[in-house]
Design an enzyme around this catalytic site. Structure first.
Site, mmCIF file in Angstrom:
data_model
loop_
_atom_site.group_PDB
_atom_site.id
_atom_site.type_symbol
_atom_site.label_atom_id
_atom_site.label_comp_id
_atom_site.label_asym_id
_atom_site.label_seq_id
_atom_site.Cartn_x
_atom_site.Cartn_y
_atom_site.Cartn_z
ATOM 1 N N SER A 190 0.784 -1.226 -0.036
ATOM 2 C CA SER A 190 -0.024 -0.089 -0.021
ATOM 3 C C SER A 190 0.802 1.162 0.128
ATOM 4 O O SER A 190 1.815 1.398 -0.879
ATOM 5 C CB SER A 190 -0.896 -0.204 1.095
ATOM 6 N N ASP A 344 -9.896 -3.341 -5.692
ATOM 7 C CA ASP A 344 -9.162 -2.478 -4.964
ATOM 8 C C ASP A 344 -9.296 -1.053 -5.895
ATOM 9 O O ASP A 344 -8.720 -1.413 -7.010
ATOM 10 C CB ASP A 344 -7.759 -3.071 -4.632
ATOM 11 N N HIS A 374 -7.910 -4.841 -1.146
ATOM 12 C CA HIS A 374 -7.045 -4.366 -0.545
ATOM 13 C C HIS A 374 -6.776 -4.951 0.929
ATOM 14 O O HIS A 374 -7.860 -4.966 1.624
ATOM 15 C CB HIS A 374 -7.103 -2.769 -0.466
#
Ligand SMILES: *[C@@H]1O[C@H](CO)[C@@H](O)[C@H](O)[C@H]1NC(C)=O
Ligand SMILES: *[C@@H]1O[C@H](CO)[C@@H](O)[C@H](O)[C@H]1NC(C)=O
Length: 400
Positions: A190, A344, A374
């Site tokens: 991320s 995501d 995610h």
């Protein structure tokens, strides 16, 4: 006749279901657990936003407070020694396998996620992953912290990570930990994937650094700030656990606490005309394979944000948005693993980077998780968590 109690129960039930239930795709496993996690997260998010609305606490400060409970001390086990130390005055956790080794070991430099605002190497999820990586690969893992928003903004996060990495790559530090300078990788998820991609790009042209990074591992990375209306943003903006509004909030907090940047980003009108040349680097209509673009019409950008980009030039900086690198800067980057998830908002960032790196001659393994979302790598309570983790560790094991 229904009693008043029954009617009340029905109303509460309906409201509860409305809050709890959202339609999920058919190929998702363990949907009830996902919904449960979603409800939990949504409730905490709403609570944090409410507290912020009352003017009491910045949203990210509340989130940080709640996350602190998930931190664990550095505890060694029978296979791995875990230590806390600092590299260039920034705290890091070091994971050293205990088994004897005649040879130098591989080294993995890990950067945690959390939207540049949250998280630390001490979070249970990161501690578990680093420990497992050290053990299964018989490698040294360095898991770094860095300063966070809203107290610190770009480029502090980037610079902290860059300085720690450079410190680690000094000959004497590598020797102290018995690390093989030819087998070092940089990984992150991320916002950590964003920082990983950014530091690896900068290292490529840094005359001070002699060591060549062997691999980079980008787990559902955030890579671009120009277009928040790509197909994955359109399709997954309301997907559980990680919405478009949270993503854009985190992106804007990376640069400033001034909410006007977030507002401009949400309407996708934050890039000034002077920067129009950058759009070719994130043009999903040409950079995404058809299976990701199908059904979506590309709109040419709407310009705005001249004032914003003068005040907060960071959001157009390649060290914040690695997809904005020119092709010539991508050539010669290390072998790359990119993990993306179908559900995501950041999916297209990763897919576009895979395309651009391949076009620049970089060897890329793109692992697209069709039923992923995610955070999948750290969803330990779900089957998808262990599946994704095994794929991640196997790839590292074979390529580092
Ligand atoms: C340590 O390694 C052994 C052998 O691989 C394994 O069986 C054991 O579960 C490991 N211990 C921990 C705490 O992970
Ligand atoms: C994006 O790509 C499409 C076709 O691939 C092209 O028509 C369009 O002009 C491009 N837009 C920008 C801003 O680069």
């Amino acid at each position: 006749m229904m009693g008043r109690g029954t009617i009340l129960l029905l109303i509460v039930g309906a409201l509860g279901a409305y809050y709890f239930y959202i339609p999920l795709p058919d190929n998702l496993e363990e949907t009830w657990k996902v919904l449960w996690m979603h409800t939990h997260m949504k409730t905490l998010t709403n609570l944090g936003l409410f507290v912020e609305f009352l003017g009491m606490n910045h949203f990210m400060i509340s989130a940080k407070f709640l996350m602190n409970f998930q931190e664990v001390p550095p505890t060694s086990d029978e296979n791995v020694s875990v230590m806390e130390t600092t590299f260039d005055n920034i705290p890091v956790r070091v994971y050293l396998p205990k088994r004897k080794s005649e040879m130098l070991r591989r080294g993995l430099f890990y950067i945690h996620g959390g939207g540049w605002c949250l998280g630390s190497a001490a979070l249970l999820t990161y501690d578990v992953l680093s420990r497992k990586t050290a053990e299964r690969l018989d490698a040294i893992v360095i898991s770094t912290d860095y300063r966070l928003a809203p107290e610190y903004h770009f480029p502090n996060q980037f610079e902290d990570v860059y300085n720690v990495l450079k410190w680690f790559l000094h000959q004497d530090v590598l020797e102290r930990y018995g690390v093989d300078a030819e087998r070092i990788g940089v990984a992150g998820d991320s916002a950590g994937g964003n920082l990983a991609a950014a530091v690896v790009q900068q290292l490529r042209d840094d005359p001070d650094v002699k060591v060549k990074i062997k691999i980079q591992v980008l787990v559902y990375p955030a890579l671009q700030t120009l277009d928040f209306d790509s197909p994955s943003y359109r399709e997954n903006g309301h997907f559980p656990l990680f919405t478009k509004s949270l993503t854009v909030r985190a992106w804007s907090e990376y640069f400033t606490t001034d909410r006007s940047l977030e507002k401009a980003m949400l309407s996708n009108q934050h890039v000034p005309l002077e920067s129009s040349h950058l759009f070719k680097f994130v043009n999903w209509s040409s950079l995404l394979p058809e299976r990701f673009t199908k059904g979506h019409v590309y709109n040419n950008p709407t310009f705005g944000g001249s004032e914003l980009s003068k005040k907060y030039p960071g959001f157009l900086d390649v060290r914040a948005a690695p997809l904005l690198a020119d092709d010539s800067k991508l050539r010669g980057l290390p072998v790359t693993y990119i993990l993306t998830c179908q559900y995501d908002v950041l999916r297209d960032d990763g897919v576009m980077y895979a395309t651009r790196l391949r076009n620049a001659g970089v060897r890329v393994t793109h692992n697209h998780i069709e039923d992923g979302f995610h955070g999948a790598l750290f969803s330990h309570e779900l089957k998808i968590g262990s599946r994704t983790e095994n794929q991640y560790i196997s790839w590292l094991s074979e390529n580092l």
